[in-house]
Design a protein around this motif. Structure first.
Motif, PDB file in Angstrom:
ATOM      1  N   GLY A  64       0.798  -1.219   0.000  1.00  0.00           N
ATOM      2  CA  GLY A  64       0.000   0.000   0.000  1.00  0.00           C
ATOM      3  C   GLY A  64       0.832   1.272   0.000  1.00  0.00           C
ATOM      4  O   GLY A  64       0.300   2.365  -0.207  1.00  0.00           O
ATOM      5  N   ARG A  65       2.138   1.144   0.238  1.00  0.00           N
ATOM      6  CA  ARG A  65       3.018   2.320   0.259  1.00  0.00           C
ATOM      7  C   ARG A  65       4.069   2.261  -0.847  1.00  0.00           C
ATOM      8  O   ARG A  65       4.463   3.306  -1.375  1.00  0.00           O
ATOM      9  CB  ARG A  65       3.724   2.423   1.616  1.00  0.00           C
ATOM     10  CG  ARG A  65       2.790   2.569   2.794  1.00  0.00           C
ATOM     11  CD  ARG A  65       3.552   2.859   4.086  1.00  0.00           C
ATOM     12  NE  ARG A  65       4.457   1.770   4.460  1.00  0.00           N
ATOM     13  CZ  ARG A  65       5.771   1.932   4.606  1.00  0.00           C
ATOM     14  NH1 ARG A  65       6.342   3.105   4.405  1.00  0.00           N
ATOM     15  NH2 ARG A  65       6.521   0.899   4.964  1.00  0.00           N
ATOM     16  N   PHE A  66       4.542   1.101  -1.176  1.00  0.00           N
ATOM     17  CA  PHE A  66       5.575   0.921  -2.197  1.00  0.00           C
ATOM     18  C   PHE A  66       4.960   0.323  -3.455  1.00  0.00           C
ATOM     19  O   PHE A  66       4.012  -0.478  -3.378  1.00  0.00           O
ATOM     20  CB  PHE A  66       6.664  -0.026  -1.694  1.00  0.00           C
ATOM     21  CG  PHE A  66       7.551   0.518  -0.591  1.00  0.00           C
ATOM     22  CD1 PHE A  66       7.215   1.663   0.119  1.00  0.00           C
ATOM     23  CD2 PHE A  66       8.722  -0.133  -0.267  1.00  0.00           C
ATOM     24  CE1 PHE A  66       8.021   2.151   1.130  1.00  0.00           C
ATOM     25  CE2 PHE A  66       9.547   0.340   0.741  1.00  0.00           C
ATOM     26  CZ  PHE A  66       9.193   1.476   1.437  1.00  0.00           C
ATOM     27  N   VAL A  67       5.530   0.699  -4.604  1.00  0.00           N
ATOM     28  CA  VAL A  67       5.096   0.142  -5.879  1.00  0.00           C
ATOM     29  C   VAL A  67       6.329  -0.278  -6.682  1.00  0.00           C
ATOM     30  O   VAL A  67       7.216   0.548  -6.942  1.00  0.00           O
ATOM     31  CB  VAL A  67       4.277   1.164  -6.692  1.00  0.00           C
ATOM     32  CG1 VAL A  67       3.887   0.559  -8.044  1.00  0.00           C
ATOM     33  CG2 VAL A  67       3.044   1.598  -5.926  1.00  0.00           C
ATOM     34  N   VAL A  68       6.359  -1.552  -7.071  1.00  0.00           N
ATOM     35  CA  VAL A  68       7.446  -2.051  -7.901  1.00  0.00           C
ATOM     36  C   VAL A  68       6.955  -2.141  -9.344  1.00  0.00           C
ATOM     37  O   VAL A  68       5.809  -2.529  -9.597  1.00  0.00           O
ATOM     38  CB  VAL A  68       7.946  -3.431  -7.399  1.00  0.00           C
ATOM     39  CG1 VAL A  68       6.858  -4.486  -7.457  1.00  0.00           C
ATOM     40  CG2 VAL A  68       9.179  -3.869  -8.189  1.00  0.00           C
ATOM     41  N   SER A  69       7.799  -1.779 -10.286  1.00  0.00           N
ATOM     42  CA  SER A  69       7.410  -1.810 -11.687  1.00  0.00           C
ATOM     43  C   SER A  69       8.650  -1.973 -12.556  1.00  0.00           C
ATOM     44  O   SER A  69       9.777  -1.791 -12.093  1.00  0.00           O
ATOM     45  CB  SER A  69       6.670  -0.525 -12.066  1.00  0.00           C
ATOM     46  OG  SER A  69       7.521   0.597 -11.919  1.00  0.00           O
ATOM     47  N   ARG A  70       8.412  -2.330 -13.816  1.00  0.00           N
ATOM     48  CA  ARG A  70       9.495  -2.365 -14.781  1.00  0.00           C
ATOM     49  C   ARG A  70       8.991  -1.789 -16.075  1.00  0.00           C
ATOM     50  O   ARG A  70       7.793  -1.875 -16.374  1.00  0.00           O
ATOM     51  CB  ARG A  70      10.048  -3.779 -14.941  1.00  0.00           C
ATOM     52  CG  ARG A  70       9.106  -4.810 -15.458  1.00  0.00           C
ATOM     53  CD  ARG A  70       9.718  -6.214 -15.388  1.00  0.00           C
ATOM     54  NE  ARG A  70      10.978  -6.321 -16.082  1.00  0.00           N
ATOM     55  CZ  ARG A  70      11.758  -7.407 -16.117  1.00  0.00           C
ATOM     56  NH1 ARG A  70      11.368  -8.497 -15.495  1.00  0.00           N
ATOM     57  NH2 ARG A  70      12.903  -7.427 -16.763  1.00  0.00           N
ATOM     58  N   ASP A  71       9.877  -1.215 -16.865  1.00  0.00           N
ATOM     59  CA  ASP A  71       9.437  -0.562 -18.091  1.00  0.00           C
ATOM     60  C   ASP A  71       9.125  -1.614 -19.149  1.00  0.00           C
ATOM     61  O   ASP A  71       9.432  -2.792 -19.013  1.00  0.00           O
ATOM     62  CB  ASP A  71      10.496   0.428 -18.564  1.00  0.00           C
ATOM     63  CG  ASP A  71      11.771  -0.241 -19.020  1.00  0.00           C
ATOM     64  OD1 ASP A  71      12.652   0.467 -19.528  1.00  0.00           O
ATOM     65  OD2 ASP A  71      11.912  -1.458 -18.852  1.00  0.00           O
ATOM     66  N   SER A  72       8.472  -1.176 -20.226  1.00  0.00           N
ATOM     67  CA  SER A  72       7.998  -2.098 -21.256  1.00  0.00           C
ATOM     68  C   SER A  72       9.134  -2.826 -21.940  1.00  0.00           C
ATOM     69  O   SER A  72       8.975  -3.959 -22.402  1.00  0.00           O
ATOM     70  CB  SER A  72       7.154  -1.345 -22.290  1.00  0.00           C
ATOM     71  OG  SER A  72       7.916  -0.305 -22.876  1.00  0.00           O
TER      72      SER A  72
END
Length: 122
Positions: A64-72
């Protein structure tokens, strides 16, 4: 060639935000679990977040506080950290492993970033 190169981090007040980035050099790790863990001196490594076949996973302490992501292009992974707390202070590492279980349990990881300090002041 270092496969995982981190950037970001630093000092922020409680309630603030920081973003960490991890650049994948030479490969996309498309078939690996990728994610983040953190470590405080004298304590065990703690899983933070991961991406595995398009799904994201978080430790309860950061959900709810951190967001992990990677680019396309899958060449960079990021960790957006919001509503930071003093207890989030640690050295953060990005990692990649062919086994999601090993990444989730932070054991015998195939690849590690160099680590970056995150300090949250109260």
């Amino acid at each position: 060639q270092v496969p995982l190169v981190q950037s970001g981090g630093g000092l922020v007040q409680a309630g603030g935000s920081l973003k960490l980035s991890c650049e994948f050099s030479g490969r996309t790790f498309a078939d690996h679990a990728v994610g983040w863990f953190r470590q405080v001196p004298g304590k065990e490594r703690e899983f933070v977040a991961a991406i595995w076949w398009g799904s994201t996973y978080y430790a309860d302490s950061v959900k709810g506080r951190f967001v992990v992501s990677r680019d396309s292009a899958r060449s960079t992974m990021s960790l957006q950290m919001n509503s930071l707390k003093p207890e989030d202070t640690a050295v953060y590492y990005c990692a990649a492993d062919s086994s999601f279980v090993q990444l989730r349990t932070v054991t015998n990881l195939d690849y590690l970033g160099q680590g970056t300090q995150v300090t949250v002041s109260s």
